[in-house]
Design a protein around this motif. Structure first.
Motif, short mmCIF file in Angstrom:
data_model
loop_
_atom_site.label_atom_id
_atom_site.label_comp_id
_atom_site.label_asym_id
_atom_site.label_seq_id
_atom_site.Cartn_x
_atom_site.Cartn_y
_atom_site.Cartn_z
N ALA A 128 0.87 -1.27 0.05
CA ALA A 128 0.07 -0.02 -0.02
C ALA A 128 1.01 1.25 0.00
N GLN A 129 0.40 2.23 -0.74
CA GLN A 129 1.10 3.39 -0.59
C GLN A 129 1.11 4.39 0.54
N LYS A 130 2.22 5.18 0.84
CA LYS A 130 1.91 5.97 1.87
C LYS A 130 2.69 7.16 1.81
N VAL A 131 2.13 8.31 2.28
CA VAL A 131 3.03 9.53 2.21
C VAL A 131 2.98 10.08 3.50
N THR A 132 4.13 10.54 4.12
CA THR A 132 4.22 11.02 5.62
C THR A 132 4.92 12.34 5.33
N GLN A 133 4.15 13.40 5.95
CA GLN A 133 4.59 14.82 6.06
C GLN A 133 4.75 15.15 7.65
N ALA A 134 5.81 14.89 8.13
CA ALA A 134 5.89 15.14 9.79
C ALA A 134 5.83 16.17 10.06
N GLN A 135 6.09 17.28 9.43
CA GLN A 135 5.86 18.60 9.78
C GLN A 135 4.27 19.00 9.58
N THR A 136 3.69 19.25 10.87
CA THR A 136 2.24 19.68 10.86
C THR A 136 2.38 21.33 10.48
N GLU A 137 3.02 21.95 11.19
CA GLU A 137 3.12 23.46 10.80
C GLU A 137 4.70 23.89 10.96
N ILE A 138 4.80 24.98 10.28
CA ILE A 138 6.23 25.64 10.30
C ILE A 138 6.04 27.14 10.09
N SER A 139 6.56 27.78 10.95
CA SER A 139 6.70 29.21 10.81
C SER A 139 7.98 29.71 10.59
N VAL A 140 8.12 30.64 9.57
CA VAL A 140 9.67 31.15 9.54
C VAL A 140 9.33 32.72 9.01
N VAL A 141 10.32 33.40 9.27
CA VAL A 141 10.44 34.79 8.98
C VAL A 141 10.76 35.11 7.65
N GLU A 142 10.25 36.16 7.02
CA GLU A 142 10.36 36.42 5.61
C GLU A 142 11.79 36.26 5.26
N LYS A 143 12.12 35.94 4.38
CA LYS A 143 13.55 35.85 3.51
C LYS A 143 14.28 34.57 3.87
N GLU A 144 13.92 34.02 5.00
CA GLU A 144 14.39 32.70 5.41
C GLU A 144 14.02 31.64 4.37
N ASP A 145 15.02 30.59 4.28
CA ASP A 145 14.66 29.59 3.54
C ASP A 145 14.10 28.34 4.47
N VAL A 146 13.29 27.58 3.83
CA VAL A 146 12.32 26.71 4.59
C VAL A 146 12.19 25.30 3.75
N THR A 147 12.41 24.19 4.20
CA THR A 147 12.46 22.89 3.80
C THR A 147 11.33 22.19 4.21
N LEU A 148 10.26 21.61 3.29
CA LEU A 148 9.04 20.75 3.57
C LEU A 148 9.70 19.44 3.53
N ASP A 149 9.30 18.60 4.48
CA ASP A 149 9.89 16.98 4.16
C ASP A 149 8.58 16.35 3.71
N CYS A 150 9.10 15.16 2.85
CA CYS A 150 8.01 14.35 2.41
C CYS A 150 8.79 12.92 2.43
N VAL A 151 8.30 11.90 2.89
CA VAL A 151 8.65 10.70 3.10
C VAL A 151 7.55 9.71 2.24
N TYR A 152 7.95 8.92 1.77
CA TYR A 152 6.84 8.19 0.81
C TYR A 152 7.26 6.45 1.02
N GLU A 153 6.33 5.71 0.86
CA GLU A 153 6.21 4.33 0.81
C GLU A 153 5.67 3.64 -0.26
N THR A 154 5.97 2.70 -1.04
CA THR A 154 5.50 2.34 -2.46
C THR A 154 6.30 0.80 -2.42
N ARG A 155 5.71 0.05 -3.04
CA ARG A 155 6.29 -1.48 -3.53
C ARG A 155 6.44 -1.24 -5.16
N ASP A 156 5.93 -0.20 -5.72
CA ASP A 156 6.38 -0.16 -7.10
C ASP A 156 7.79 0.38 -7.43
N THR A 157 8.14 0.06 -8.67
CA THR A 157 9.52 0.57 -8.99
C THR A 157 9.34 1.90 -9.75
#
Lengths: 117, 112
Positions: free
Chosen positions: A1-30
């Protein structure tokens, strides 16, 4: 079964900062596809990017960049020099290889990004 | 270019009343169509999908139903709304040979 996990629920940054949003997935397909969507306060989901599992090259589009790493099953999204207009909920999604007819896309639960001026 | 429309944009309905939400797509033929629901602060839940006229598949059992009377029209209905039906309803389309889904503006439904 496919699954997508975004562990970060909420992120706050100050304008002009860099920010990275994480995404981890699971799949059996190639063969599979990964997506990012942006949902601004208006509600409409806006398509940002689609990558297939055979293309691990990082992609840059203006202030947006995406880092796809098959070894860690991750597809992270970085916003450089964030702006207030970037404030939104961002969804990562996964679909299996297209085989005709219906194509199921599995969405993560989303990360709410707030950019503070 | 392709566009997708949804109406109404907002709706307030009493419990037990019927529901009809409409979604139409322009600029493409034979799209795959989808209905999603997003509860407040939650992710997307796929409700129905359709690969052609009259062809509807349900992902989650509920008191909602869907119909596709025309190639580019997708309707979400209910005979009797429940409080739990409140949420943001999104329609999406994808091309016949692709999996990228494009979303409409959504309908915000409040059941009181």
């Amino acid at each position: 079964a496919q699954k997508v996990t975004q562990a970060q629920t909420e992120i706050s940054v100050v304008e002009k900062e860099d920010v990275t949003l994480d995404c981890v997935y699971e799949t059996r397909d190639t063969t599979y596809y990964l997506f990012w969507y942006k949902q601004p306060p208006s509600g409409e989901l806006v398509f940002l990017i689609r990558r297939n599992s055979f293309d691990e090259q990082n992609e840059i589009s203006g202030r947006y960049s995406w880092n796809f790493q098959k070894s860690t099953s991750s597809f992270n999204f970085t916003i450089t020099a964030s702006q207030v207009v970037d404030s939104a909920v961002y969804f990562c999604a996964l679909s299996e290889a297209y085989s005709g007819g219906y194509q199921k896309v599995t969405f993560g639960t989303g990360t709410k990004l707030q950019v503070i001026p | 270019s392709q566009t997708i429309h949804q109406w109404p944009a907002t709706l307030v309905q009493p419990v037990g009343s019927p529901l009809s939400l409409e979604c139409t797509v322009e600029g493409t033929s034979n799209p795959n169509l989808y209905w999603y629901r997003q509860a407040a602060g939650r992710g997307l839940q796929l409700l129905f999908y359709s690969v052609g006229i009259g062809q509807i598949s349900s992902e989650v059992p509920q008191n909602l139903s869907a119909s596709r009377p025309q190639d580019r029209q997708f309707i979400l209905s209910s005979k009797k709304l429940l409080l739990s039906d409140s949420g943001f309803y999104l329609c999406a389309w994808a091309g016949t040979n692709t999996d990228t889904q494009y979303f409409g503006p959504g309908t915000r439904l409040t059941v009181l």
